[in-house]
Design a protein around this motif. Sequence first.
Motif, PDB file in Angstrom:
ATOM      1  N   VAL A   1      15.147   5.622  -0.334  1.00 33.63           N
ATOM      2  CA  VAL A   1      15.937   6.841  -0.214  1.00 33.63           C
ATOM      3  C   VAL A   1      15.097   7.945   0.415  1.00 33.63           C
ATOM      4  O   VAL A   1      15.529   8.636   1.344  1.00 33.63           O
ATOM      5  CB  VAL A   1      16.473   7.289  -1.591  1.00 33.63           C
ATOM      6  CG1 VAL A   1      17.154   8.659  -1.463  1.00 33.63           C
ATOM      7  CG2 VAL A   1      17.455   6.265  -2.150  1.00 33.63           C
ATOM      8  N   ALA A   2      13.870   8.096  -0.072  1.00 36.56           N
ATOM      9  CA  ALA A   2      12.974   9.121   0.464  1.00 36.56           C
ATOM     10  C   ALA A   2      12.336   8.702   1.783  1.00 36.56           C
ATOM     11  O   ALA A   2      11.774   9.539   2.496  1.00 36.56           O
ATOM     12  CB  ALA A   2      11.884   9.436  -0.555  1.00 36.56           C
ATOM     13  N   GLY A   3      12.402   7.413   2.115  1.00 35.22           N
ATOM     14  CA  GLY A   3      11.754   6.923   3.328  1.00 35.22           C
ATOM     15  C   GLY A   3      10.250   6.967   3.235  1.00 35.22           C
ATOM     16  O   GLY A   3       9.562   7.222   4.228  1.00 35.22           O
ATOM     17  N   SER A   4       9.712   6.688   2.028  1.00 37.23           N
ATOM     18  CA  SER A   4       8.263   6.761   1.840  1.00 37.23           C
ATOM     19  C   SER A   4       7.719   5.469   1.260  1.00 37.23           C
ATOM     20  O   SER A   4       8.421   4.724   0.574  1.00 37.23           O
ATOM     21  CB  SER A   4       7.894   7.935   0.933  1.00 37.23           C
ATOM     22  OG  SER A   4       8.386   7.733  -0.382  1.00 37.23           O
ATOM     23  N   MET A   5       6.442   5.232   1.512  1.00 35.52           N
ATOM     24  CA  MET A   5       5.752   4.022   1.107  1.00 35.52           C
ATOM     25  C   MET A   5       4.357   4.407   0.626  1.00 35.52           C
ATOM     26  O   MET A   5       3.574   4.977   1.376  1.00 35.52           O
ATOM     27  CB  MET A   5       5.668   3.067   2.311  1.00 35.52           C
ATOM     28  CG  MET A   5       4.835   1.815   2.110  1.00 35.52           C
ATOM     29  SD  MET A   5       4.544   0.944   3.692  1.00 35.52           S
ATOM     30  CE  MET A   5       6.189   0.408   4.124  1.00 35.52           C
TER      31      MET A   5
END
Length: 379
Positions: A346-350
């Motif tokens: 959802v946040a587009g983070s890793m």
Amino acid sequence: MNAPVPQPFPFVAVSGTPFERGQQYGKAVPDRVKRSIGLYAGTLDELGLTADEKARLIGQFAREISAFGQHYLDEMRGIADGAGVALDDIILVNARTEIVAEARRLKNRPEAEDDAVDGCTGAIILPERSATGRLIHGQNWDWRAECAETAIVLRVSREDGPDFMTFVEAGGLARCGMNAAGIAITANYLESERDYKQSGIPLVLIRRKVLEQRHYAMALRIVAATPKACSNNMMVSTAEGWGIDFECAPDEVFPLYPDNGLIVHANHWLSPVALAKLKDVGLLGDSFYRDKRVAQLLGGGKISPDDLKAAFFDDFATPFAVCRPVLPNSAGDLSATVAMIIMDPVAGSMDVAPLPAHCRDFTRYSLKDAPVTLARAAE
């Protein structure tokens, strides 16, 4: 042997045509690309392949890759140009599982099987179990410890589909990752007696094609319908709040669905249907407890990304733990949990930590922003 000093994985952002993207990629991390090539070219040399045998074998895969998607070969050609290496070497990195297995068959060397297995423990946590209310998808990647110095995080901006980000061995087109449509994938090793009895698309390319999809249904179809040469486990989730685990034989897939909002998978077959139809010939002793340990540590309540990290740091039965330290294998090579990857589609983070048994420092990579260093994970 001492563990390598863990350093954050380099971040590479590319855009343009497939060739241009590849060229930017190769120019950004040429040394890492060459180290990746060295790992697998060295394996072929150890198996005694001649230059002609190597060229014929890689040529066969080049034709299969081109038929699956010419743009993949164009991008590999760009990586080769940018890094100053041969195209055949980039094809080797992208089809290393299948090429090395075929080389062993050609040389009648089953005993040369590498026991630094491309393992992993993976998990998907649905929103109803997530403390953030958002899906969480992550894994520990167990493989050659040297890959802590060959892997990168790659962000690809595209005009013909969603942007995506992947944690990948340098020179490769994808491993695990997520895209701007909220689709995420991780994968881990499985083995069956059906392996390498038919031709198939290299696993790297299947994962890459999943990351190119706009719609979750199409991503699932890629995993389920694409012929493979060998078994593999692929966990595919969506930011919309769902995930499915596919235990893949070369010619058949066996889906596993969330139980109480959670899926955890290691490196043995779990599907009752699969176990009734095939033989698990790649059993790893630690696999039998790694998935259970993670599920137990996550408990029955709400789960945060930090909770998943803590479960993935589990050192029960070390060195053969969920989080493996660097250790020599029976071949004298080094194996380890190379990276811990925790994704928030959802946040587009890793969030990624290198050699997590030795390092609790995470870097957060993003589909939109520059990487940032996070506070060290709690001991």
